[in-house]
Design an enzyme around this catalytic site. Structure first.
Site, PDB file in Angstrom:
ATOM      1  N   GLY C 109       0.801  -1.216   0.000  1.00 40.97           N
ATOM      2  CA  GLY C 109       0.000   0.000   0.000  1.00 40.97           C
ATOM      3  C   GLY C 109       0.832   1.264   0.000  1.00 40.97           C
ATOM      4  CB  CYS C 110       4.405   1.875  -0.363  1.00 37.63           C
ATOM      5  SG  CYS C 110       5.524   3.246  -0.522  1.00 37.63           S
TER       6      CYS C 110
END
Lengths: 138, 102, 111
Positions: C109-110
């Site tokens: 989820g970066c």
């Protein structure tokens, strides 16, 4: 930033054991990604889902990722409510003592570590489902 | 303020239906889809429990999935209604939340 | 598959430059990756990289940026746990770029 009026209550419903299928790991990844949206997030563990929280999981010899450690990071992501169904534990001969300790730091009480896992009975679990805006099933 | 529960697994193979029925609140709706419709045929092991649950919660089965499996509407447990895809969408849109039992 | 040249051997990385096998990481490899990212490793850089490795060891994930900021603040104080300071050290994103140097997978989820 999300204000309290638009904040929704999300419940992730986990019903599968951790390694036989990809559901458990996928659920965790969605929880971690979703945590960035600052919603009110709870996790529920029903049926074989309770096995996801077993203490002392070691997938090294099985050649798989030891993702059980990720549950303990959930507190950092402000995911602090892990509801485990008592009837599901009972049926599998488990007690809360068989589960890994998962905690969060309460910033309102001097960062005291508090347990995130809460055992609830089936009737309470039904109420939890009815009390959330969005249910994500895995 | 009702929940639409969907079940897509055969009750003869998985516990998704049982678990769903164990977690209903009064006024909830249950929609059987895919292999979930196998529970809806009268004379099956789940006919009784579906009949009982049907008194406090509405139960639906997705017609295209019944047809695909050769289950005639006349062979359904009494009280189970059928919907098509449009009806599925309406049920989901009218419900406060949807809970899938996989 | 391409790789980093380290002390005469080749260490494989994926198309984005993350190590294929995190077990192959060493401080020397970190310096090589940093060079490829045009970063000159200082003590401050190492502090972040070491923090990420410790976090990964404990939780099996690389933390998202806001978690990194929060936890660095807790551990090293406000000066170090500052988003601007972290971006100054790792211009392409502290989690993303520092994770690469730390030999960890791309964070979940970066952004």
């Amino acid at each position: 930033m999300t204000d309290e009026n638009t904040k929704k209550k999300f419940l992730y419903l986990n019903r599968k054991a951790p390694f036989g299928t990809i559901y458990a790991l996928e659920s965790l990844e969605v929880v971690l990604i979703g945590a960035a949206f600052e919603q009110d997030v709870s996790l529920a563990f029903i049926d074989d889902g309770v096995f996801q929280l077993m203490n002392n999981q070691d997938a090294t010899a099985a050649g798989m990722k030891n993702f059980s450690k990720i549950y303990r990071a959930l507190g950092d992501y402000e995911v602090r409510k892990l509801y485990v169904e008592k009837e599901s534990l009972d049926l599998r001969g488990l007690t809360v003592g068989d589960l890994m300790p998962v905690t969060y730091e309460d910033e309102d009480e001097n960062y005291e570590e508090k347990p995130s896992i809460r055992v609830v009975d089936r009737a309470e679990m039904a109420k939890l489902i009815a009390g959330h805006d969005v249910i994500l099933s895995f | 303020m009702s929940t639409l529960h969907t079940v897509n697994k055969s009750p003869y193979e998985r516990n998704a239906l049982k678990s769903c029925l164990d977690h209903l609140s009064a006024g909830d709706l249950v929609l059987l889809i895919e292999d979930g419709v196998l529970a809806a045929r009268k004379g099956g092991a789940f006919a009784q429990v579906l009949g009982d649950v049907g008194r406090s919660c509405k139960i639906y089965a997705l017609n295209p999935d019944l047809a695909a499996r050769g289950i005639a509407v006349g062979d359904l447990v009494e009280g189970i209604q059928t919907v098509d895809y449009g009806g599925f969408v309406d049920l989901a849109a009218d419900a406060t939340r949807v809970c899938a039992w996989l | 598959m391409s790789g980093y040249q380290v002390n005469g051997s080749v260490v494989e990385h994926d198309e984005e430059g993350y190590l294929t096998d995190i077990g192959q990481w060493s401080k020397d490899i970190a310096e090589v990756i940093a060079k490829a990212e045009q970063i000159n490793m200082t003590d401050e850089h190492w502090e972040v990289v070491n923090f990420l490795r410790d976090y990964y060891e404990e939780y099996q994930i690389a933390p998202a940026v806001r978690i990194l900021v929060k936890e660095m603040t807790k551990k090293y104080g406000k000066e170090k746990g500052d988003q601007k300071a972290l971006y100054a050290l790792f211009p392409y994103g502290p989690a993303k770029q520092a994770c690469k140097i730390a030999g960890l997978p791309k964070p979940t989820g970066c952004v």
